[in-house]
Design a protein around this motif. Sequence first.
Motif, PDB file in Angstrom:
ATOM      1  N   UNK A  95      -8.297  20.501  10.034  1.00  0.00           N
ATOM      2  CA  UNK A  95      -9.186  19.388   9.689  1.00  0.00           C
ATOM      3  C   UNK A  95      -9.292  18.401  10.846  1.00  0.00           C
ATOM      4  N   UNK A  96      -8.171  18.075  11.458  1.00  0.00           N
ATOM      5  CA  UNK A  96      -8.197  17.127  12.586  1.00  0.00           C
ATOM      6  C   UNK A  96      -8.994  17.704  13.752  1.00  0.00           C
ATOM      7  N   UNK A  97      -8.832  19.013  13.995  1.00  0.00           N
ATOM      8  CA  UNK A  97      -9.582  19.663  15.061  1.00  0.00           C
ATOM      9  C   UNK A  97     -11.077  19.593  14.787  1.00  0.00           C
ATOM     10  N   UNK A  98     -11.452  19.818  13.527  1.00  0.00           N
ATOM     11  CA  UNK A  98     -12.877  19.794  13.168  1.00  0.00           C
ATOM     12  C   UNK A  98     -13.457  18.396  13.353  1.00  0.00           C
ATOM     13  N   UNK A  99     -12.722  17.383  12.931  1.00  0.00           N
ATOM     14  CA  UNK A  99     -13.188  15.999  13.082  1.00  0.00           C
ATOM     15  C   UNK A  99     -13.356  15.652  14.557  1.00  0.00           C
ATOM     16  N   UNK A 100     -12.393  16.064  15.383  1.00  0.00           N
ATOM     17  CA  UNK A 100     -12.465  15.771  16.814  1.00  0.00           C
ATOM     18  C   UNK A 100     -13.583  16.558  17.492  1.00  0.00           C
ATOM     19  N   UNK A 101     -13.702  17.859  17.140  1.00  0.00           N
ATOM     20  CA  UNK A 101     -14.696  18.709  17.784  1.00  0.00           C
ATOM     21  C   UNK A 101     -16.116  18.224  17.517  1.00  0.00           C
ATOM     22  N   UNK A 102     -16.340  17.682  16.308  1.00  0.00           N
ATOM     23  CA  UNK A 102     -17.672  17.235  15.924  1.00  0.00           C
ATOM     24  C   UNK A 102     -17.896  15.745  16.205  1.00  0.00           C
ATOM     25  N   UNK A 103     -16.883  15.076  16.751  1.00  0.00           N
ATOM     26  CA  UNK A 103     -17.034  13.664  17.084  1.00  0.00           C
ATOM     27  C   UNK A 103     -17.199  12.775  15.865  1.00  0.00           C
ATOM     28  N   UNK A 104     -16.415  13.033  14.811  1.00  0.00           N
ATOM     29  CA  UNK A 104     -16.586  12.322  13.546  1.00  0.00           C
ATOM     30  C   UNK A 104     -15.466  11.323  13.259  1.00  0.00           C
ATOM     31  N   UNK A 105     -14.741  10.917  14.290  1.00  0.00           N
ATOM     32  CA  UNK A 105     -13.609  10.020  14.084  1.00  0.00           C
ATOM     33  C   UNK A 105     -13.970   8.700  13.432  1.00  0.00           C
ATOM     34  N   UNK A 106     -15.212   8.229  13.603  1.00  0.00           N
ATOM     35  CA  UNK A 106     -15.628   6.954  13.011  1.00  0.00           C
ATOM     36  C   UNK A 106     -16.045   7.108  11.550  1.00  0.00           C
ATOM     37  N   UNK A 107     -16.252   8.346  11.109  1.00  0.00           N
ATOM     38  CA  UNK A 107     -16.744   8.565   9.737  1.00  0.00           C
ATOM     39  C   UNK A 107     -15.703   9.186   8.811  1.00  0.00           C
ATOM     40  N   UNK A 108     -14.651   9.769   9.397  1.00  0.00           N
ATOM     41  CA  UNK A 108     -13.655  10.484   8.593  1.00  0.00           C
ATOM     42  C   UNK A 108     -12.260  10.078   9.019  1.00  0.00           C
ATOM     43  N   UNK A 109     -11.387   9.925   8.039  1.00  0.00           N
ATOM     44  CA  UNK A 109     -10.009   9.580   8.318  1.00  0.00           C
ATOM     45  C   UNK A 109      -9.103  10.363   7.366  1.00  0.00           C
ATOM     46  N   UNK A 110      -7.990  10.836   7.869  1.00  0.00           N
ATOM     47  CA  UNK A 110      -7.009  11.542   7.046  1.00  0.00           C
ATOM     48  C   UNK A 110      -5.917  10.556   6.654  1.00  0.00           C
ATOM     49  N   UNK A 111      -5.634  10.500   5.350  1.00  0.00           N
ATOM     50  CA  UNK A 111      -4.696   9.514   4.811  1.00  0.00           C
ATOM     51  C   UNK A 111      -3.592  10.244   4.059  1.00  0.00           C
ATOM     52  N   UNK A 112      -2.360   9.839   4.261  1.00  0.00           N
ATOM     53  CA  UNK A 112      -1.236  10.423   3.532  1.00  0.00           C
ATOM     54  C   UNK A 112      -1.098   9.744   2.172  1.00  0.00           C
ATOM     55  N   UNK A 113      -0.984  10.552   1.125  1.00  0.00           N
ATOM     56  CA  UNK A 113      -0.763  10.029  -0.230  1.00  0.00           C
ATOM     57  C   UNK A 113       0.216  10.965  -0.931  1.00  0.00           C
ATOM     58  N   UNK A 114       1.486  10.745  -0.698  1.00  0.00           N
ATOM     59  CA  UNK A 114       2.507  11.634  -1.245  1.00  0.00           C
ATOM     60  C   UNK A 114       2.960  11.212  -2.637  1.00  0.00           C
ATOM     61  N   UNK A 115       3.370   9.949  -2.759  1.00  0.00           N
ATOM     62  CA  UNK A 115       3.915   9.458  -4.026  1.00  0.00           C
ATOM     63  C   UNK A 115       2.789   9.133  -5.003  1.00  0.00           C
ATOM     64  N   UNK A 116       3.122   9.189  -6.300  1.00  0.00           N
ATOM     65  CA  UNK A 116       2.126   8.908  -7.335  1.00  0.00           C
ATOM     66  C   UNK A 116       1.589   7.485  -7.223  1.00  0.00           C
ATOM     67  N   UNK A 117       2.454   6.539  -6.889  1.00  0.00           N
ATOM     68  CA  UNK A 117       2.004   5.152  -6.755  1.00  0.00           C
ATOM     69  C   UNK A 117       1.006   5.007  -5.617  1.00  0.00           C
ATOM     70  N   UNK A 118       1.165   5.803  -4.558  1.00  0.00           N
ATOM     71  CA  UNK A 118       0.216   5.767  -3.447  1.00  0.00           C
ATOM     72  C   UNK A 118      -1.152   6.272  -3.881  1.00  0.00           C
TER      73      UNK A 118
END
Length: 456
Positions: A178-201
Amino acid sequence: MRAGVTALHQVGLGPHSVAALRGDIPIPVYTSVYAALSYNEQLPRHVIERLVRKTDLDTNIYPSSCSAEAVGRIHRTLSNLNVPENGVVHTRVVPVGVDTDRFTPASQAEKRSIRRSLGLPENRILATVLTRFSPSDKADLVPLIRSLLTIDAGDTELLFAFAGSDAYPGAKAYLAVLRSEIEQLGLGARARIVSARARDEVVALLRCSDIFVSPADSVQETFGIAPVEAMACGLPAVVSDWNGYRETVIDGVTGFLAPTTMFNTGSLGDDLAIASDYRRQHLLLAQSVAVDTDAIVEGCQALARDPGRLTRMGVAARARAVHNYGWPAVIASYERVWSDRLVATFQSDARGPVGLDHFATFGHYASTHASDRDRFQSTELGRRARAGQYKLQIYSEMRDLVTAALVGDVLDRTTTPAMLINLVEAIDGRDPSSVRFCIAWMVKHSLLRRCGPTGR
């Protein structure tokens, strides 16, 4: 519940699991919840369930009408295979419940505070894609990322957050894709990957979002609790028209449904064999389902451009979540099941095909099916890939089916619209099922587009 009645409630398959207790229970009302249908170990359980003795009150609960229909198709197939049924198991549809006191709308001040704590911008429309980071068990996110290219370069208001846990098997490798795809297509300003492990998160992320997004494409999905949790937080849900989603999201009222197309790839992954690799099986099935991710992006853009509509849909979504999926409503539905003997059976005189193939069992999950007379043409992205200007992301589990040579051959034959059956017949030296699968994968990943006609 009342004198002389015992309710045994289990998330799992069928009365067979309490067969040994039959003699000790005077009047059992047994309910079994079918949370998932597509795992290999479930086939023998379906067989055993048909063989064990039932009472006249045994009831199977399905979270959606689509999942109930899938089990009905499985049992009709088993009937054709002469697996006898020892009594009737009734069926009812009861949705999964959500805690609407925990998943609640947030004020604008709360949203800003939560976003600051998560490192998210406070002044953008946040479309959150809450998922498992796996291309097989929920939704393949690569096609959606590619569809972000359709957003006008000057439109900087909408931000897509791809959220989930990296603790899932294979998640770290998929996140790299996913990170490679975002970088390859130049989409860093439109897409962000967020960690959400715990239920409260997860709760916090939904409460600070504006739109919920899910391009679900996996047959493992029978209901989809995440859209309902998001609706309880007052978010419109922009999701694929897939199985339970079409029953929880009202198109144009509480969100939007994006069309899906399933390809019949023949014998690939059809056998529900106990020894087969269910992750590869799920992956092949998911890659045979094309979600109109451009429509998902368009729906998010329409809401971002119309704050009034965004608010109205969010209010309607919250009301629907509370009324239909809050625990008081769901518990009341179970109480009605347990007190009502006169439920309808899912048995039917209809005869399905002999052999348990996935397309016959789960084909109704999708909006449409691809037919042999459908025409397909290469897209701009496909032409870029053919010219070596775009690197294809092919998952390792399917590199025996999708090869660069086969993709190139199909792209060469689709510079003008070509009929599916003609493409399959024109490519020599490959199993027709493999060619169909490759074409399905190319449509899913925006290398080909369907020109029509559509088939169902």
